[in-house]
Scaffold this motif. Structure first.
Motif, PDB file in Angstrom:
ATOM      1  N   ARG A 162       0.814  -1.211   0.000  1.00 32.91           N
ATOM      2  CA  ARG A 162       0.000   0.000   0.000  1.00 32.91           C
ATOM      3  C   ARG A 162       0.846   1.260   0.000  1.00 32.91           C
ATOM      4  O   ARG A 162       0.305   2.363  -0.087  1.00 32.91           O
TER       5      ARG A 162
ATOM      6  N   TRP B 220      -5.809   2.550   5.766  1.00 34.80           N
ATOM      7  CA  TRP B 220      -5.957   1.293   5.036  1.00 34.80           C
ATOM      8  C   TRP B 220      -6.827   0.333   5.835  1.00 34.80           C
ATOM      9  O   TRP B 220      -6.824   0.348   7.066  1.00 34.80           O
TER      10      TRP B 220
ATOM     11  N   TYR C  25      -8.109  -2.095  10.662  1.00 36.55           N
ATOM     12  CA  TYR C  25      -7.779  -0.935   9.845  1.00 36.55           C
ATOM     13  C   TYR C  25      -6.646  -0.162  10.520  1.00 36.55           C
ATOM     14  O   TYR C  25      -6.385  -0.309  11.717  1.00 36.55           O
TER      15      TYR C  25
END
Length: 366
Positions: free
Chosen positions: A17, A97, A110
């Motif tokens: 990510r 995320w 998260y």
């Protein structure tokens, strides 16, 4: 997180990510122990980008193992609400995320930005006690943030899918009554009578339907220099009656462990008046809303106690939750005009189970 394997998988997941981050690593992973629901870990990320060393502090919020205190947990829903609030005046943490799959750490989680400031959950440090001006400003800030939450337009922020909110009170009463029946070991006359009285006396709800935080108490705010920097714990958020949040906040406002109980704090009457000025929402039926939130709180305490008693949790804090239920229930019944002196029923953890876990944990620590 359970160890190096989890950290290794998490590092790889984060690297996917952060494609511009070279040599990403987690330098620190410190469990944050306050609260009773999600598992929270502070992470220090370090990497190189464009030849420059970078660092960022984030917080990982991991769904607790089932059974949990506030089932059902929906991490994606929390993430969606927090993402929707980012452009608003609500100082929720920015979310970064989400992993819904549970493949990385075994459960959904998260990651959010770390918010500066301090949370005062169960203590009031001496330096804060010595600053009445700061305490006063902090209590104003709580009301300002509550007003900001209730001023969010759910449709505009993409939260219309959370429900239209007209049946919020009935739905909540049904949910917490079902939770009571699910975990009780036997009849609980006082709590059951409280539920009946709430249903019998349920008022016409607020005309305004808003985003509701659901757990708005002093320990769910962070502060820096007297100003609110973060609003946390959105597990119980939904669309519904904003006065439910007022009832919950009033329930905890004068509890001695909270700074809101100090003489310099806004008196709750003044807090309500300030809220009404900020929102234009009339605050009515406070006894009912406070009693409703007492019922909800007692059921949550009962769930924690029964989790401990059944062996689902060895957290000694859960064992102690049931101790408060009789007092809270009697107070709520009085607020609703019910004078019956009813037996609370089996709301406490067994002494044998408590001693067994206490001794086992003490032996493991020695």
């Amino acid at each position: 997180m359970r160890g190096t394997d989890d950290l290794h998988r998490l590092t790889g997941w984060l690297a996917e990510r952060m494609p511009a981050a070279s040599g990403l690593r987690i330098e620190n992973a410190d469990r944050i122990t306050f609260g009773h629901s999600a598992e929270i870990t502070a992470l220090a990320l370090a990497w190189t980008e464009g030849g420059t060393a970078r660092r960022r502090d984030v917080v990982l919020r991991l769904c607790p193992p089932s059974p949990g205190l506030l089932e059902p947990y929906d991490m994606a829903r929390q993430f969606t609400i927090l993402r929707a609030l980012e452009p608003t005046a609500v100082r929720g943490p920015a979310v970064l995320w989400l992993d819904e799959s549970g493949d990385v750490l075994g459960r959904p989680f998260y990651v959010m930005a770390k918010v500066p400031g301090q949370v005062y959950e169960q203590h009031i440090p001496a330096e804060l006690e010595a600053s009445p001006t700061t305490i006063h400003r902090m209590t104003q800030g709580i009301i300002e943030q509550l007003a900001a939450i209730h001023s969010v337009d759910p449709g505009e922020r993409g939260l219309a899918g959370e429900g239209e909110g007209r049946t919020y009170l009935a739905d909540q009463l049904a949910h917490w009554s079902a939770e009571l029946r699910r975990v009780r070991k036997d009849r609980l006359p006082a709590l059951e009578r409280l539920h009946e009285a709430l249903v019998e006396r349920r008022p016409v709800p607020s005309e305004r339907i808003t985003l509701v935080h659901g757990d708005v108490k002093p320990g769910n705010f962070a502060f820096e220099g007297g100003e609110v920097t973060g609003v946390f714990d959105w597990e119980l958020a939904g669309i519904g009656d904003p006065l439910a949040d007022i009832g919950y906040l009033e329930l905890f406002w004068n509890v001695p462990v909270h700074f809101t109980s100090r003489p310099a704090a806004l008196a709750f009457e003044d807090a309500v008046a300030y809220y009404e000025r900020l929102t234009g929402i009339p605050v009515r039926h406070r006894d009912w809303y406070r009693s409703f939130q007492t019922f909800k709180t007692c059921v949550i305490l009962l769930v924690g106690t029964m989790m401990f008693d059944s062996g689902a949790s060895d957290d000694l804090r859960f064992a102690e939750m049931g101790l408060a239920i009789p007092h809270y229930t009697r107070a709520a019944l009085r607020d609703l005009g019910v004078a019956d002196d009813l037996d609370p029923g089996p709301v406490r953890a067994s002494r044998e189970r408590y001693r067994e876990v206490r001794d086992r944990l003490a032996a493991a620590a020695s």
